[in-house]
Every structure is written in structure tokens, then in C-alpha cells.
Motif scaffolding. Structure first.
Motif, PDB file in Angstrom:
ATOM      1  N   ARG A  25     -15.534  -0.908 -29.196  1.00  0.00           N
ATOM      2  CA  ARG A  25     -15.662  -1.128 -30.639  1.00  0.00           C
ATOM      3  C   ARG A  25     -14.322  -1.191 -31.362  1.00  0.00           C
ATOM      4  O   ARG A  25     -14.189  -1.894 -32.357  1.00  0.00           O
ATOM      5  N   THR A  26     -13.321  -0.449 -30.906  1.00  0.00           N
ATOM      6  CA  THR A  26     -12.051  -0.442 -31.626  1.00  0.00           C
ATOM      7  C   THR A  26     -11.278  -1.743 -31.440  1.00  0.00           C
ATOM      8  O   THR A  26     -10.580  -2.185 -32.344  1.00  0.00           O
ATOM      9  N   ARG A  27     -11.410  -2.374 -30.294  1.00  0.00           N
ATOM     10  CA  ARG A  27     -10.739  -3.650 -30.049  1.00  0.00           C
ATOM     11  C   ARG A  27     -11.691  -4.830 -30.208  1.00  0.00           C
ATOM     12  O   ARG A  27     -11.271  -5.976 -30.148  1.00  0.00           O
ATOM     13  N   ASN A  28     -12.985  -4.537 -30.394  1.00  0.00           N
ATOM     14  CA  ASN A  28     -14.022  -5.552 -30.583  1.00  0.00           C
ATOM     15  C   ASN A  28     -14.034  -6.566 -29.430  1.00  0.00           C
ATOM     16  O   ASN A  28     -13.957  -7.785 -29.632  1.00  0.00           O
ATOM     17  N   VAL A  29     -14.137  -5.998 -28.219  1.00  0.00           N
ATOM     18  CA  VAL A  29     -14.193  -6.788 -26.989  1.00  0.00           C
ATOM     19  C   VAL A  29     -15.352  -6.264 -26.159  1.00  0.00           C
ATOM     20  O   VAL A  29     -15.532  -5.053 -26.026  1.00  0.00           O
ATOM     21  N   ARG A  30     -16.146  -7.162 -25.607  1.00  0.00           N
ATOM     22  CA  ARG A  30     -17.210  -6.782 -24.681  1.00  0.00           C
ATOM     23  C   ARG A  30     -16.750  -7.088 -23.266  1.00  0.00           C
ATOM     24  O   ARG A  30     -16.310  -8.204 -22.984  1.00  0.00           O
ATOM     25  N   GLY A  31     -16.840  -6.073 -22.407  1.00  0.00           N
ATOM     26  CA  GLY A  31     -16.355  -6.247 -21.049  1.00  0.00           C
ATOM     27  C   GLY A  31     -17.390  -5.859 -20.012  1.00  0.00           C
ATOM     28  O   GLY A  31     -18.294  -5.065 -20.278  1.00  0.00           O
ATOM     29  N   SER A  32     -17.234  -6.417 -18.824  1.00  0.00           N
ATOM     30  CA  SER A  32     -18.105  -6.071 -17.697  1.00  0.00           C
ATOM     31  C   SER A  32     -17.575  -4.819 -17.017  1.00  0.00           C
ATOM     32  O   SER A  32     -16.370  -4.574 -16.988  1.00  0.00           O
ATOM     33  N   HIS A  33     -18.486  -4.042 -16.454  1.00  0.00           N
ATOM     34  CA  HIS A  33     -18.099  -2.806 -15.789  1.00  0.00           C
ATOM     35  C   HIS A  33     -19.009  -2.535 -14.597  1.00  0.00           C
ATOM     36  O   HIS A  33     -20.100  -3.111 -14.490  1.00  0.00           O
ATOM     37  N   THR A  34     -18.550  -1.648 -13.736  1.00  0.00           N
ATOM     38  CA  THR A  34     -19.385  -1.098 -12.670  1.00  0.00           C
ATOM     39  C   THR A  34     -19.286   0.420 -12.744  1.00  0.00           C
ATOM     40  O   THR A  34     -18.275   0.976 -13.195  1.00  0.00           O
ATOM     41  N   ILE A  35     -20.362   1.073 -12.314  1.00  0.00           N
ATOM     42  CA  ILE A  35     -20.397   2.531 -12.229  1.00  0.00           C
ATOM     43  C   ILE A  35     -20.857   2.873 -10.819  1.00  0.00           C
ATOM     44  O   ILE A  35     -21.959   2.499 -10.412  1.00  0.00           O
ATOM     45  N   THR A  36     -19.999   3.573 -10.085  1.00  0.00           N
ATOM     46  CA  THR A  36     -20.314   3.954  -8.709  1.00  0.00           C
ATOM     47  C   THR A  36     -20.456   5.468  -8.644  1.00  0.00           C
ATOM     48  O   THR A  36     -19.559   6.199  -9.064  1.00  0.00           O
ATOM     49  N   ARG A  37     -21.582   5.938  -8.146  1.00  0.00           N
ATOM     50  CA  ARG A  37     -21.846   7.374  -8.005  1.00  0.00           C
ATOM     51  C   ARG A  37     -21.223   7.853  -6.711  1.00  0.00           C
ATOM     52  O   ARG A  37     -21.438   7.258  -5.651  1.00  0.00           O
ATOM     53  N   LEU A  38     -20.413   8.915  -6.793  1.00  0.00           N
ATOM     54  CA  LEU A  38     -19.775   9.497  -5.619  1.00  0.00           C
ATOM     55  C   LEU A  38     -20.623  10.646  -5.090  1.00  0.00           C
ATOM     56  O   LEU A  38     -21.299  11.332  -5.862  1.00  0.00           O
ATOM     57  N   SER A  39     -20.561  10.873  -3.795  1.00  0.00           N
ATOM     58  CA  SER A  39     -21.287  11.992  -3.175  1.00  0.00           C
ATOM     59  C   SER A  39     -20.376  13.219  -3.168  1.00  0.00           C
ATOM     60  O   SER A  39     -19.780  13.554  -2.149  1.00  0.00           O
ATOM     61  N   THR A  40     -20.239  13.840  -4.322  1.00  0.00           N
ATOM     62  CA  THR A  40     -19.350  14.988  -4.474  1.00  0.00           C
ATOM     63  C   THR A  40     -20.059  16.120  -5.189  1.00  0.00           C
ATOM     64  O   THR A  40     -21.110  15.934  -5.796  1.00  0.00           O
ATOM     65  N   SER A  41     -19.460  17.289  -5.113  1.00  0.00           N
ATOM     66  CA  SER A  41     -19.925  18.439  -5.884  1.00  0.00           C
ATOM     67  C   SER A  41     -18.697  19.054  -6.548  1.00  0.00           C
ATOM     68  O   SER A  41     -17.782  19.482  -5.842  1.00  0.00           O
ATOM     69  N   PRO A  42     -18.601  19.031  -7.882  1.00  0.00           N
ATOM     70  CA  PRO A  42     -19.594  18.575  -8.844  1.00  0.00           C
ATOM     71  C   PRO A  42     -19.759  17.053  -8.814  1.00  0.00           C
ATOM     72  O   PRO A  42     -18.888  16.340  -8.308  1.00  0.00           O
ATOM     73  N   PRO A  43     -20.876  16.551  -9.386  1.00  0.00           N
ATOM     74  CA  PRO A  43     -21.133  15.109  -9.387  1.00  0.00           C
ATOM     75  C   PRO A  43     -20.022  14.334 -10.111  1.00  0.00           C
ATOM     76  O   PRO A  43     -19.540  14.746 -11.160  1.00  0.00           O
TER      77      PRO A  43
END
Length: 200
Positions: free
Chosen positions: A142-160
Motif C-alpha cells: 500500500r505504501t508504494r502502491n504496487v501489487r506483487g506476486s509472492h510465494t509462502i513456503t511452510r518449513l518443518s521447524t519448531s517453532p513453526p
């Protein structure tokens, strides 16, 4: 009488606007063979295997004077609708992950919509297809008013933990081109595959 007619007309318009378009078919986001059918008109792409659950929560990145909090929630049956005068309405439904965020730089709040209810699910979302090891979507800086693509990868760690990767090359600038000639980074949201820890 005139007031009654106006009220009746407004009620009818509201009912037409709030009417749901029918689900014509259903596919599973988990099933790799169905991934090309998700976009079909009237289709509902469902999270049949609860793939989104692993991402839900509040995630934190806090390094080099930057605090980035990312709140991820599930939203079911979100409509994606395209309407154009003179053409048939095209639509489909998806089970999505909805993103909200708070960005603080050097103890100054740059943006915060963590507790807002009126988030636009098409502007800040991710989908998790069962055949992939990550969720992907778009986020609106919102501050730069740009829409970007992203990925979110869940890691097998503790804590998550997750890796949030705002891509450098797949984006849409929403301001006039002159706005971006200020020698500032294109995004204010951290980039480069940042590691975030679950705090709630």
C-alpha cells in the motif's frame, strides 16, 4: 406512495446485488489433474484436504530495524467475477488464504491493516494447490502502491516458520510512472525470501 416505491426498488436492487451466482461444478485444489479446470466458468475450487491450515496464524519478521507482521486467515468460497457490458459474466469461486500486514521501519508504522475486516480478498491472497509445496498469490504494497506476486513456503521447524518471498519481477505499478522515479526500492515490504516465525 412515492417513498414506498423507492424503498421497494432499492430492496429489489439490493437483493439482485447480493444474489450468489450458482456453482456449476466443483474441483479439488488438492487434485493435480483438476488444476486447469479451476478457472472454468461457475467452478468452485475447494480446499478439500485442508492444505491452507498450515499457513494460518500471525507471522513475524524482525530484523535490521524492520518489523513485518503477516496475518494469514482462511476465507472460503471467494468469488472471482469478470463483468463487461454486452458480454456474459464470467465467474468462479476459490478457497483462499487472505493476507493482512503491519510494516514498521525504525519504530515508525508505515502501514497497518492487521485488524481491519474489509480486506480485499482479490488484492491480498494466496492459494495452496496440493501438488505444490508452497502457497502463491498477490499482495498489495500500500505504501508504494504496487501489487506483487509472492510465494509462502511452510518449513518443518519448531517453532513453526515460513519463507515469505515477494518476487522481484512480477508486479503491477498502480501510480503514475513518475512516482517511482524517487530512487526508493519498488516495494516497502521486505523481499528476498524472508524467514518468518509464528507468534500467534
Amino acid at each position: 406512495m412515492k417513498t414506498f416505491i423507492i424503498m421497494l426498488f432499492l430492496t429489489m436492487c439490493q437483493n439482485l446485488v447480493s444474489q450468489e451466482l450458482p456453482v456449476l461444478s466443483t474441483t479439488s485444489q488438492f487434485n493435480r489433474e483438476q488444476r486447469f479446470n479451476h478457472q472454468e466458468n461457475g467452478n468452485y475450487a475447494r480446499d478439500t484436504h485442508n492444505e491452507r491450515d498450515q499457513y494460518v496464524g500471525l507471522w513475524e519478521y524482525n530484523q535490521n530495524g524492520i518489523l513485518f507482521l503477516l496475518k494469514i486467515e482462511k476465507m472460503n468460497r471467494v468469488i472471482n467475477k469478470i463483468e463487461a457490458p454486452g458480454f456474459e459474466t464470467i465467474y468462479n469461486y476459490f478457497d483462499l488464504l487472505i493476507l493482512r500486514y503491519r510494516l514498521v521501519k525504525d519504530n515508525i508504522v508505515i502501514f497497518d491493516n492487521l485488524n481491519e475486516n474489509d480486506v480485499d480478498p482479490i488484492a491480498n491472497y494466496a492459494t495452496k494447490l496440493g501438488s505444490y509445496s508452497f502457497a502463491s498469490g498477490r499482495i498489495w504494497d500500500r505504501t508504494r502502491n504496487v501489487r506483487g506476486s509472492h510465494t509462502i513456503t511452510r518449513l518443518s521447524t519448531s517453532p513453526p516458520k515460513i519463507i515469505f518471498n515477494l518476487e522481484k519481477f512480477n508486479y503491477t505499478k498502480l501510480n503514475d510512472p513518475s512516482f517511482y522515479q524517487d530512487r526508493q526500492p519498488l516495494f516497502s515490504i521486505p523481499q528476498g525470501g524472508i524467514e518468518m516465525v509464528k507468534i500467534d
